[in-house]
Design a protein around this motif. Sequence first.
Motif, PDB file in Angstrom:
ATOM      1  N   GLY A   1       0.833  -1.209   0.000  1.00 57.79           N
ATOM      2  CA  GLY A   1       0.000   0.000   0.000  1.00 57.79           C
ATOM      3  C   GLY A   1       0.858   1.245   0.000  1.00 57.79           C
ATOM      4  N   ALA A   2       0.724   2.030   1.066  1.00 60.57           N
ATOM      5  CA  ALA A   2       1.479   3.279   1.167  1.00 60.57           C
ATOM      6  C   ALA A   2       1.851   3.549   2.613  1.00 60.57           C
ATOM      7  N   GLU A   3       2.906   4.311   2.791  1.00 65.05           N
ATOM      8  CA  GLU A   3       3.349   4.733   4.118  1.00 65.05           C
ATOM      9  C   GLU A   3       3.632   6.226   4.069  1.00 65.05           C
ATOM     10  N   PHE A   4       3.680   6.851   5.248  1.00 64.60           N
ATOM     11  CA  PHE A   4       3.989   8.275   5.281  1.00 64.60           C
ATOM     12  C   PHE A   4       4.791   8.604   6.524  1.00 64.60           C
ATOM     13  N   ASP A   5       5.448   9.750   6.483  1.00 63.29           N
ATOM     14  CA  ASP A   5       6.215  10.271   7.603  1.00 63.29           C
ATOM     15  C   ASP A   5       5.620  11.625   7.955  1.00 63.29           C
ATOM     16  N   GLY A   6       5.236  11.812   9.199  1.00 65.07           N
ATOM     17  CA  GLY A   6       4.587  13.049   9.619  1.00 65.07           C
ATOM     18  C   GLY A   6       3.140  12.768   9.941  1.00 65.07           C
ATOM     19  N   TYR A   7       2.247  13.602   9.462  1.00 67.88           N
ATOM     20  CA  TYR A   7       0.824  13.387   9.700  1.00 67.88           C
ATOM     21  C   TYR A   7       0.029  13.742   8.456  1.00 67.88           C
ATOM     22  N   LEU A   8      -1.165  13.171   8.371  1.00 64.00           N
ATOM     23  CA  LEU A   8      -2.103  13.511   7.306  1.00 64.00           C
ATOM     24  C   LEU A   8      -3.122  14.465   7.901  1.00 64.00           C
ATOM     25  N   SER A   9      -3.472  15.486   7.190  1.00 64.09           N
ATOM     26  CA  SER A   9      -4.445  16.440   7.720  1.00 64.09           C
ATOM     27  C   SER A   9      -5.542  16.673   6.697  1.00 64.09           C
ATOM     28  N   GLY A  10      -6.655  17.110   7.194  1.00 64.43           N
ATOM     29  CA  GLY A  10      -7.791  17.451   6.351  1.00 64.43           C
ATOM     30  C   GLY A  10      -8.590  18.553   7.015  1.00 64.43           C
ATOM     31  N   ASN A  11      -9.506  19.125   6.278  1.00 65.29           N
ATOM     32  CA  ASN A  11     -10.368  20.174   6.816  1.00 65.29           C
ATOM     33  C   ASN A  11     -11.547  19.573   7.553  1.00 65.29           C
ATOM     34  N   ASP A  12     -12.294  20.400   8.257  1.00 62.79           N
ATOM     35  CA  ASP A  12     -13.507  19.939   8.920  1.00 62.79           C
ATOM     36  C   ASP A  12     -14.403  19.237   7.900  1.00 62.79           C
ATOM     37  N   ASN A  13     -14.986  18.136   8.315  1.00 57.53           N
ATOM     38  CA  ASN A  13     -15.891  17.298   7.527  1.00 57.53           C
ATOM     39  C   ASN A  13     -15.197  16.471   6.449  1.00 57.53           C
TER      40      ASN A  13
ATOM     41  N   LEU B   1     -16.581   2.253   7.402  1.00 56.16           N
ATOM     42  CA  LEU B   1     -15.978   2.844   8.592  1.00 56.16           C
ATOM     43  C   LEU B   1     -15.507   4.243   8.243  1.00 56.16           C
ATOM     44  N   LYS B   2     -15.971   5.222   9.038  1.00 56.37           N
ATOM     45  CA  LYS B   2     -15.652   6.618   8.754  1.00 56.37           C
ATOM     46  C   LYS B   2     -15.049   7.286   9.983  1.00 56.37           C
ATOM     47  N   LEU B   3     -14.046   8.131   9.742  1.00 57.14           N
ATOM     48  CA  LEU B   3     -13.411   8.922  10.788  1.00 57.14           C
ATOM     49  C   LEU B   3     -13.376  10.363  10.289  1.00 57.14           C
ATOM     50  N   TYR B   4     -13.969  11.282  11.072  1.00 53.48           N
ATOM     51  CA  TYR B   4     -13.973  12.688  10.660  1.00 53.48           C
ATOM     52  C   TYR B   4     -14.218  13.602  11.850  1.00 53.48           C
ATOM     53  N   HIS B   5     -14.022  14.902  11.614  1.00 55.40           N
ATOM     54  CA  HIS B   5     -14.276  15.939  12.610  1.00 55.40           C
ATOM     55  C   HIS B   5     -15.128  17.006  11.937  1.00 55.40           C
ATOM     56  N   ASP B   6     -16.211  17.427  12.587  1.00 54.73           N
ATOM     57  CA  ASP B   6     -17.128  18.382  11.955  1.00 54.73           C
ATOM     58  C   ASP B   6     -16.876  19.837  12.341  1.00 54.73           C
ATOM     59  N   GLY B   7     -15.794  20.103  13.032  1.00 53.61           N
ATOM     60  CA  GLY B   7     -15.491  21.454  13.486  1.00 53.61           C
ATOM     61  C   GLY B   7     -15.749  21.615  14.966  1.00 53.61           C
ATOM     62  N   SER B   8     -16.652  20.791  15.512  1.00 53.68           N
ATOM     63  CA  SER B   8     -16.960  20.828  16.941  1.00 53.68           C
ATOM     64  C   SER B   8     -16.727  19.489  17.611  1.00 53.68           C
ATOM     65  N   ASN B   9     -17.041  18.410  16.914  1.00 58.65           N
ATOM     66  CA  ASN B   9     -16.958  17.072  17.482  1.00 58.65           C
ATOM     67  C   ASN B   9     -16.233  16.134  16.525  1.00 58.65           C
ATOM     68  N   SER B  10     -15.654  15.067  17.099  1.00 61.67           N
ATOM     69  CA  SER B  10     -14.971  14.043  16.313  1.00 61.67           C
ATOM     70  C   SER B  10     -15.830  12.788  16.284  1.00 61.67           C
ATOM     71  N   TYR B  11     -15.792  12.072  15.145  1.00 60.63           N
ATOM     72  CA  TYR B  11     -16.668  10.918  14.955  1.00 60.63           C
ATOM     73  C   TYR B  11     -15.875   9.736  14.398  1.00 60.63           C
ATOM     74  N   LEU B  12     -16.225   8.560  14.889  1.00 61.78           N
ATOM     75  CA  LEU B  12     -15.819   7.287  14.338  1.00 61.78           C
ATOM     76  C   LEU B  12     -17.111   6.508  14.170  1.00 61.78           C
ATOM     77  N   THR B  13     -17.563   6.346  12.929  1.00 63.52           N
ATOM     78  CA  THR B  13     -18.855   5.701  12.703  1.00 63.52           C
ATOM     79  C   THR B  13     -18.660   4.428  11.876  1.00 63.52           C
ATOM     80  N   ASN B  14     -19.593   3.506  12.045  1.00 59.01           N
ATOM     81  CA  ASN B  14     -19.574   2.240  11.327  1.00 59.01           C
ATOM     82  C   ASN B  14     -20.982   1.973  10.809  1.00 59.01           C
ATOM     83  N   ASP B  15     -21.099   1.791   9.498  1.00 57.86           N
ATOM     84  CA  ASP B  15     -22.430   1.600   8.895  1.00 57.86           C
ATOM     85  C   ASP B  15     -22.872   0.134   8.854  1.00 57.86           C
ATOM     86  N   THR B  16     -21.955  -0.826   9.024  1.00 55.77           N
ATOM     87  CA  THR B  16     -22.329  -2.238   9.005  1.00 55.77           C
ATOM     88  C   THR B  16     -21.533  -2.977  10.053  1.00 55.77           C
ATOM     89  N   GLY B  17     -22.111  -4.037  10.586  1.00 54.72           N
ATOM     90  CA  GLY B  17     -21.401  -4.890  11.532  1.00 54.72           C
ATOM     91  C   GLY B  17     -21.172  -4.226  12.869  1.00 54.72           C
TER      92      GLY B  17
END
Length: 135
Positions: free
Chosen positions: A94-106, A117-133
């Motif tokens: 696959g892939a590897e990285f050095d440092g951190y990966l960043s993204g914007n809100d949402n 499986l989803k991991l995100y931050h909406d600007g106020s709260n952080s979420y780890l959600t799972n749609d199946t299982g």
Amino acid sequence: MALTKIDDRGLKTPIDLLDNEKIRLGTGNDLELYHNGSHSYLDEVGTGNLYLRSEGLVQLGTITGTETCLNAYANGAVELYHDNSKKLWTTNNGAEFDGYLSGNDNDTIQLGNAGDLKLYHDGSNSYLTNDTGVL
């Protein structure tokens, strides 16, 4: 512009062109190489793609060779650099990285064939959600 002479051993003198004069190749002049006075260009302007190919390494970097931006190896590995420091690279798994990966809100990291499986931050709260299982 210098007159260029070509014999069975190749060019006898350099090709000297003024700014914005182009070296064009192909029946439809599909490939252009030129300098506009500020920047240098290699343009594919026809119907095909532009390929950079090598039996070994294709490297993008500074003209002095002191800073690497990208390495692409013949076996398929790719390395991306920032300020001459390797930050993201592919491996046989696959892939590897050095440092951190960043993204914007949402912005969302999704895993699973359907992105279950989803991991995100909406600007106020952080979420780890799972749609199946089970999570």
